[in-house]
Design a protein around this motif. Structure first.
Motif, PDB file in Angstrom:
ATOM      1  N   PRO A   8       0.864  -1.286   0.182  1.00 26.42           N
ATOM      2  CA  PRO A   8       0.144   0.000   0.031  1.00 26.42           C
ATOM      3  C   PRO A   8       0.882   1.068   0.099  1.00 26.42           C
ATOM      4  O   PRO A   8       0.346   2.172  -0.646  1.00 26.42           O
ATOM      5  N   ALA A   9       1.940   1.081   0.633  1.00 24.25           N
ATOM      6  CA  ALA A   9       2.955   2.476   0.830  1.00 24.25           C
ATOM      7  C   ALA A   9       3.358   2.740  -0.684  1.00 24.25           C
ATOM      8  O   ALA A   9       3.708   4.021  -1.011  1.00 24.25           O
ATOM      9  N   ASP A  10       3.842   1.652  -1.432  1.00 21.41           N
ATOM     10  CA  ASP A  10       4.274   1.673  -2.879  1.00 21.41           C
ATOM     11  C   ASP A  10       3.188   2.533  -3.817  1.00 21.41           C
ATOM     12  O   ASP A  10       3.275   3.208  -4.346  1.00 21.41           O
ATOM     13  N   SER A  11       1.940   2.032  -3.489  1.00 23.37           N
ATOM     14  CA  SER A  11       0.679   2.376  -4.312  1.00 23.37           C
ATOM     15  C   SER A  11       0.493   3.860  -3.939  1.00 23.37           C
ATOM     16  O   SER A  11       0.207   4.681  -4.800  1.00 23.37           O
ATOM     17  N   LEU A  12       0.525   4.089  -2.662  1.00 19.36           N
ATOM     18  CA  LEU A  12       0.746   5.818  -2.264  1.00 19.36           C
ATOM     19  C   LEU A  12       1.471   6.647  -2.769  1.00 19.36           C
ATOM     20  O   LEU A  12       1.440   7.786  -3.329  1.00 19.36           O
ATOM     21  N   ARG A  13       2.703   6.121  -2.801  1.00 19.87           N
ATOM     22  CA  ARG A  13       3.811   6.761  -3.337  1.00 19.87           C
ATOM     23  C   ARG A  13       3.894   7.105  -5.010  1.00 19.87           C
ATOM     24  O   ARG A  13       4.152   8.092  -5.420  1.00 19.87           O
ATOM     25  N   SER A  14       3.378   5.985  -5.658  1.00 19.34           N
ATOM     26  CA  SER A  14       2.887   5.972  -7.084  1.00 19.34           C
ATOM     27  C   SER A  14       1.942   7.144  -7.381  1.00 19.34           C
ATOM     28  O   SER A  14       1.923   7.848  -8.242  1.00 19.34           O
ATOM     29  N   ARG A  15       0.580   7.091  -6.527  1.00 19.28           N
ATOM     30  CA  ARG A  15      -0.201   8.100  -6.744  1.00 19.28           C
ATOM     31  C   ARG A  15       0.245   9.489  -6.304  1.00 19.28           C
ATOM     32  O   ARG A  15      -0.118  10.471  -7.270  1.00 19.28           O
ATOM     33  N   ALA A  16       1.204   9.801  -5.558  1.00 18.76           N
ATOM     34  CA  ALA A  16       1.522  10.965  -4.843  1.00 18.76           C
ATOM     35  C   ALA A  16       2.498  11.539  -5.985  1.00 18.76           C
ATOM     36  O   ALA A  16       2.393  12.720  -6.612  1.00 18.76           O
ATOM     37  N   HIS A  17       3.388  10.636  -6.774  1.00 17.59           N
ATOM     38  CA  HIS A  17       4.081  10.843  -7.810  1.00 17.59           C
ATOM     39  C   HIS A  17       3.586  11.596  -8.943  1.00 17.59           C
ATOM     40  O   HIS A  17       3.602  12.614  -9.530  1.00 17.59           O
ATOM     41  N   PRO A  53       2.503   8.264   5.882  1.00 14.59           N
ATOM     42  CA  PRO A  53       1.448   7.296   5.515  1.00 14.59           C
ATOM     43  C   PRO A  53       0.185   7.808   5.388  1.00 14.59           C
ATOM     44  O   PRO A  53      -0.891   7.149   4.762  1.00 14.59           O
ATOM     45  N   CYS A  54      -0.203   8.977   5.843  1.00 18.92           N
ATOM     46  CA  CYS A  54      -1.531   9.505   5.531  1.00 18.92           C
ATOM     47  C   CYS A  54      -2.775   8.869   6.163  1.00 18.92           C
ATOM     48  O   CYS A  54      -3.785   8.721   5.578  1.00 18.92           O
ATOM     49  N   ARG A  56      -4.465   9.309   9.255  1.00 16.40           N
ATOM     50  CA  ARG A  56      -5.183  10.176  10.049  1.00 16.40           C
ATOM     51  C   ARG A  56      -4.515  11.638   9.994  1.00 16.40           C
ATOM     52  O   ARG A  56      -3.584  11.997   9.452  1.00 16.40           O
ATOM     53  N   GLY A  57      -5.415  12.655  10.489  1.00 19.42           N
ATOM     54  CA  GLY A  57      -5.133  13.765  10.820  1.00 19.42           C
ATOM     55  C   GLY A  57      -4.898  14.826   9.452  1.00 19.42           C
ATOM     56  O   GLY A  57      -5.485  14.491   8.467  1.00 19.42           O
ATOM     57  N   GLU A  58      -3.806  15.760   9.644  1.00 17.73           N
ATOM     58  CA  GLU A  58      -3.752  16.520   8.219  1.00 17.73           C
ATOM     59  C   GLU A  58      -3.133  15.940   7.072  1.00 17.73           C
ATOM     60  O   GLU A  58      -3.738  16.202   6.004  1.00 17.73           O
ATOM     61  N   SER A  59      -2.381  14.969   7.467  1.00 16.93           N
ATOM     62  CA  SER A  59      -1.766  14.382   6.275  1.00 16.93           C
ATOM     63  C   SER A  59      -2.916  13.430   5.614  1.00 16.93           C
ATOM     64  O   SER A  59      -2.973  13.671   4.141  1.00 16.93           O
ATOM     65  N   HIS A  60      -3.736  13.020   6.096  1.00 16.12           N
ATOM     66  CA  HIS A  60      -4.894  12.156   5.632  1.00 16.12           C
ATOM     67  C   HIS A  60      -5.673  13.095   4.771  1.00 16.12           C
ATOM     68  O   HIS A  60      -6.299  12.994   3.634  1.00 16.12           O
ATOM     69  N   ARG A  61      -6.222  14.515   5.440  1.00 14.87           N
ATOM     70  CA  ARG A  61      -6.743  15.317   4.782  1.00 14.87           C
ATOM     71  C   ARG A  61      -6.185  15.861   3.688  1.00 14.87           C
ATOM     72  O   ARG A  61      -6.765  16.231   2.529  1.00 14.87           O
ATOM     73  N   ILE A  62      -4.898  16.081   3.550  1.00 16.92           N
ATOM     74  CA  ILE A  62      -4.192  16.639   2.457  1.00 16.92           C
ATOM     75  C   ILE A  62      -4.030  15.682   1.231  1.00 16.92           C
ATOM     76  O   ILE A  62      -4.379  15.877   0.106  1.00 16.92           O
ATOM     77  N   ALA A  63      -3.723  14.191   1.796  1.00 12.79           N
ATOM     78  CA  ALA A  63      -3.949  12.975   0.482  1.00 12.79           C
ATOM     79  C   ALA A  63      -5.333  12.989  -0.065  1.00 12.79           C
ATOM     80  O   ALA A  63      -5.540  12.978  -1.140  1.00 12.79           O
ATOM     81  N   VAL A  64      -6.329  13.290   0.778  1.00 12.70           N
ATOM     82  CA  VAL A  64      -7.941  13.186   0.271  1.00 12.70           C
ATOM     83  C   VAL A  64      -7.969  14.533  -0.931  1.00 12.70           C
ATOM     84  O   VAL A  64      -8.472  14.498  -1.704  1.00 12.70           O
TER      85      VAL A  64
END
Length: 91
Positions: A8-17, A53-54, A56-64
């Protein structure tokens, strides 16, 4: 993105990229995007670098808001509102 060895972390990184590339392609300033939405610039940069990892909190809200993660309502609550993800970023 699924497959053997993809976490899941790899997938998150690829979406962020991919989102970072959209910022570059559209000429949108990441710092300005963060300021307009009231997010910490350094935290937005960390999310886009795939360093958070996004969960919860602000990092989760940013990722959304960036469209990196789906906005899922917590159990027992109403469905999440449809936020303007990447508002101001030209696709």
């Amino acid at each position: 993105m699924s497959g053997v060895g993809v976490t899941p972390a790899d997938s998150l990184r690829s979406r962020a990229h991919a989102v970072r590339e959209r910022f570059a392609a559209s000429g949108t300033n990441i710092s300005e995007w963060a300021r307009v939405r009231g997010f910490s610039i350094s935290l937005v940069q960390s999310v886009l670098a795939g360093d958070r990892p996004c969960r919860r909190g602000e990092s989760h809200r940013i990722a959304v808001a960036l469209g990196i993660k789906e906005n899922v309502a917590p159990p027992g609550t109403d469905a999440p509102s449809d936020n303007d993800r990447l508002e101001g970023v030209r696709a």
